[in-house]
Design an enzyme around this catalytic site. Structure first.
Site, PDB file in Angstrom:
ATOM      1  N   CYS A   2     -39.972 -11.051 -19.223  1.00 28.32           N
ATOM      2  CA  CYS A   2     -40.673 -10.307 -20.254  1.00 28.32           C
ATOM      3  C   CYS A   2     -41.094  -8.961 -19.704  1.00 28.32           C
ATOM      4  CB  CYS A   2     -41.898 -11.088 -20.722  1.00 28.32           C
ATOM      5  SG  CYS A   2     -41.530 -12.784 -21.254  1.00 28.32           S
ATOM      6  N   ILE A  53     -37.415 -17.894 -23.002  1.00 26.09           N
ATOM      7  CA  ILE A  53     -36.603 -18.705 -22.092  1.00 26.09           C
ATOM      8  C   ILE A  53     -37.060 -20.156 -22.098  1.00 26.09           C
ATOM      9  CG2 ILE A  53     -35.839 -18.992 -19.707  1.00 26.09           C
ATOM     10  CD1 ILE A  53     -34.811 -16.418 -20.937  1.00 26.09           C
ATOM     11  N   ASN A  75     -44.861 -12.102 -16.686  1.00 29.46           N
ATOM     12  CA  ASN A  75     -43.445 -11.737 -16.664  1.00 29.46           C
ATOM     13  C   ASN A  75     -42.772 -12.544 -15.569  1.00 29.46           C
ATOM     14  OD1 ASN A  75     -40.912 -10.455 -16.538  1.00 29.46           O
ATOM     15  ND2 ASN A  75     -41.695  -8.803 -15.266  1.00 29.46           N
ATOM     16  N   GLY A  76     -41.790 -13.352 -15.924  1.00 28.74           N
ATOM     17  CA  GLY A  76     -41.060 -14.109 -14.910  1.00 28.74           C
ATOM     18  C   GLY A  76     -40.957 -15.583 -15.239  1.00 28.74           C
ATOM     19  N   SER A 363     -27.836 -15.363  -9.705  1.00 27.41           N
ATOM     20  CA  SER A 363     -27.108 -14.442  -8.842  1.00 27.41           C
ATOM     21  C   SER A 363     -27.168 -14.916  -7.396  1.00 27.41           C
ATOM     22  CB  SER A 363     -27.690 -13.026  -8.944  1.00 27.41           C
ATOM     23  OG  SER A 363     -28.828 -12.895  -8.108  1.00 27.41           O
ATOM     24  N   GLY A 364     -26.412 -14.264  -6.535  1.00 29.69           N
ATOM     25  CA  GLY A 364     -26.421 -14.576  -5.105  1.00 29.69           C
ATOM     26  C   GLY A 364     -27.259 -13.618  -4.294  1.00 29.69           C
TER      27      GLY A 364
END
Length: 631
Positions: A2, A53, A75-76, A363-364
């Site tokens: 967010c 989410i 946020n997160g 992601s990596g």
């Protein structure tokens, strides 16, 4: 994922105009297309943009406790929120939603500020405590999520996920900080302990800031730091088993979502490892995506295709042209401060591709920093061995003279590009590593800046932060110190800033399982030989993934995203190179020697020298100046 923004009056509980909070949110709508909310009380205003989410129906923010004594914007993601919630429920807490946001409220009520140690995730949040008349700002351990703040002339502190949200407040004074200009020219990004807009600060990774009404603005407090001071006593086999278990746990916890989820897949070790463990944990085909280039030497889609087939993923790839400079203005908008890592261009494209089908992508990112995957890590170890063998009284004048007179040869094969190596061997290990992570060397910056700028800098030098961080690092050897400095500056300032801004630009949540703090702490305890062995970095990671991935995927040379910026400034962007020296916003600042800029542009276009990276750095600075200062 967010966006958050807010206003807190430090001195008296003056009313907060909701319209000002709304303007701060409206500056970054891409961070939360699914909804927004504003809450105000005497002396405080909190605003939130939502990208839904978890708990799509009832997770709206700002979120308050039943008695309205606590309010939070967040946020997160907190990946272990279910475990923390169960612990809190066992203590008698009653939850109204299924969101991870509510865990912050109850966790704070139960444990106070100690609650942050129980949260495993990526987060930036602001929690208002009405009884204490305080605002608590918190950022995650590694700095995945950003948080900016500034103190204004009316006694209020404003904060937001992006700099542009602060710029929307009419009382923020827009003046440049020339020390941050020096930082940017040195590194190609503005580090987290600096900002190009004077007076704006960024809460550091692993830091909290508690504001109490009626008290002066305090200094942030660090609640977490990685230590390389200890070594594990477990056997190599035990280390492999523990690493896979930690990675598996990190990946699984990041697969919790109430929206479509997938992964970036480049075909390299890091993203392939994440996809392998996702496939192991998923009952359905993992959605993966990759972008390729229409230049064979830059294209990695064949490797990504192999991994996709191996794990039967629902894979999509798209070929894009390396000549993607049409995104420049869009990049400048999303980064706010100048950002010269040209891999932001393909990063945006792969995020754009992912967002067509998913809302969350793993992601990596982070493995190179945690497990020593950069070539410069190996060079630093080798250089320190040489420095240890030759007394400084001999080494400094010998290599200093060789570095001074050896010709600069960026065009030559790597083995013949010895000038910078000689200069680095002449100095200390910290000086050498600071130079290796830099973009524009100190000597060149001194020729670029005007006398006025150099005078105002007063001897300030960007590299000193790296030298200091390495000297004071909780570490045992040269590799430890280099990795510690990377985690402190390079990781949040470059890698995570790039991923956050480019994913949020398309309203995509990116998650980094290889930056689970427990995984980073584990890697920091590894013997050097388990991080670098011979010419192979990330040794233990590769060894542990041998049962999952082919040898040529594990041990092939790292490529990464490449953009042909040098060719651009001899072709389509040649006019931009010329304008940098005269007529551009950059030229109007009078920060740089105009004759020097003109010579750099001319020499590059004619092929006398390769200044493509420097010209890109200057162009991105130029694009940011109008937005930040109206130059």
């Amino acid at each position: 994922m967010c966006g958050i923004a807010g206003i807190f009056h430090l001195e008296t509980a003056k009313p907060v105009d909701p319209a000002r909070v709304r303007a701060m949110l409206d500056a970054m709508p891409h961070r939360g297309p699914d909804g927004s909310g504003i809450w105000t009380a005497p002396g405080v205003g909190l605003g939130h943009l939502r990208l839904s989410i978890i708990d799509l129906e009832s997770g709206a923010q700002p979120m308050l406790t039943d008695d309205e004594a606590l309010a939070v914007i967040f946020n997160g993601e907190i990946y272990n929120f279910a475990e923390v919630r169960a612990e809190l429920e066992a203590k008698g807490h009653v939850f109204r939603t299924h969101s991870d946001t509510e865990v912050i409220l109850h966790g704070y009520r139960q444990w106070g500020e100690e609650c942050v140690h129980r949260f495993n995730g990526m987060f930036a949040f602001a929690l208002f405590d009405a009884r204490a008349q305080s605002l608590w700002l918190v950022r995650d351990r590694l700095g995945v999520k950003p948080l900016h703040y500034a103190l204004l002339s009316d006694g209020s502190l404003i904060f937001g996920s992006e700099l542009k949200s602060l710029l929307a407040h009419p009382l923020l004074r827009r003046a440049p900080d020339l020390s941050a200009l020096e930082d940017y020219m040195a590194y190609g990004y503005v580090p987290d302990d600096a900002c190009l807009v004077a007076g704006v600060r960024k809460l550091g990774a692993g830091e909290t800031l508690r504001l109490v009404r009626g008290r002066p603005l305090p200094q942030p407090q660090r609640y977490w730091d990685v230590s390389f001071a200890d070594r594990t006593k477990s056997s190599p086999q035990e280390q492999e088993e523990e690493l896979v278990a930690l990675m598996r746990q990190a990946v699984r916890s990041r697969m919790v979502a109430d929206v479509p989820l997938g992964a970036f897949l480049s075909g390299g070790v890091d993203s392939s490892s994440v996809v392998a463990l996702m496939a192991e944990s998923s009952s359905q085909a993992v959605k993966t995506c990759t972008i390729g280039f229409d230049v064979a030497a830059l294209d990695e889609t064949a490797y990504a295709d192999r991994i996709a087939r191996r794990f039967a993923t629902d894979h999509r790839s798209r070929i894009v042209s390396p000549d993607d400079y049409g995104l420049i203005d869009r990049l400048a908008f999303h980064f706010d401060e100048p950002f010269a890592d040209a891999s932001a261009l393909p990063t945006f494209r792969v995020c754009e591709l992912a967002r067509e089908q998913v809302t969350v992508a793993l992601s990596g990112d982070g493995a190179d920093e945690a497990f020593a995957g950069y070539r410069r890590h190996r060079f630093q170890m080798q250089g320190e061995r040489i420095r240890g063998l030759i007394p400084a009284s001999i080494r400094e004048p010998l290599f200093g003279m060789l570095g001074k007179y050896y010709p600069k040869a960026d065009w030559a094969p790597r083995a013949l590009r010895a000038k910078s190596t000689f200069l680095e061997l002449a100095g200390s290990g910290g000086e050498a590593y600071a130079a290796s992570v830099g973009v524009t060397p100190h000597a060149l910056r001194q020729r670029l800046f005007t006398q006025e700028v150099k005078g105002r800098l007063g001897g300030y030098r960007a590299e000193d932060r790296y030298v200091k961080a390495m000297a004071n690092a909780p570490a045992r050897d040269a590799l430890d110190r280099a990795q510690y400095a990377d985690i402190k500056y390079w990781l949040p300032g470059d890698i995570l800033t790039k991923t956050d801004r480019m994913s949020m630009a398309v309203s995509l949540e990116a998650r980094e399982p290889l930056l689970d703090h427990r995984l980073v702490e584990f890697a920091a305890r590894l013997p050097v030989s388990q991080r670098i062995r011979g010419n192979s970095g990330k040794y233990l990671l590769k060894k542990a993934m041998e049962p999952y991935l082919p040898q040529d995927i594990l041990y092939r040379q790292k490529m990464g995203f490449v953009t042909p910026i040098s060719a651009w400034f001899r072709g389509a962007l040649a006019g931009e190179a010329t304008a940098i020296a005269g007529g551009s916003a950059l030229a109007r600042t009078e920060w740089f020697d105009s004759a020097m800029l003109a010579r750099i542009a001319t020499d590059h276009r004619s092929g006398v020298a390769d200044h493509g990276r420097l010209l890109w750095q200057l162009l991105m600075l130029d694009k940011s100046l109008t937005r930040l200062f109206g130059v």
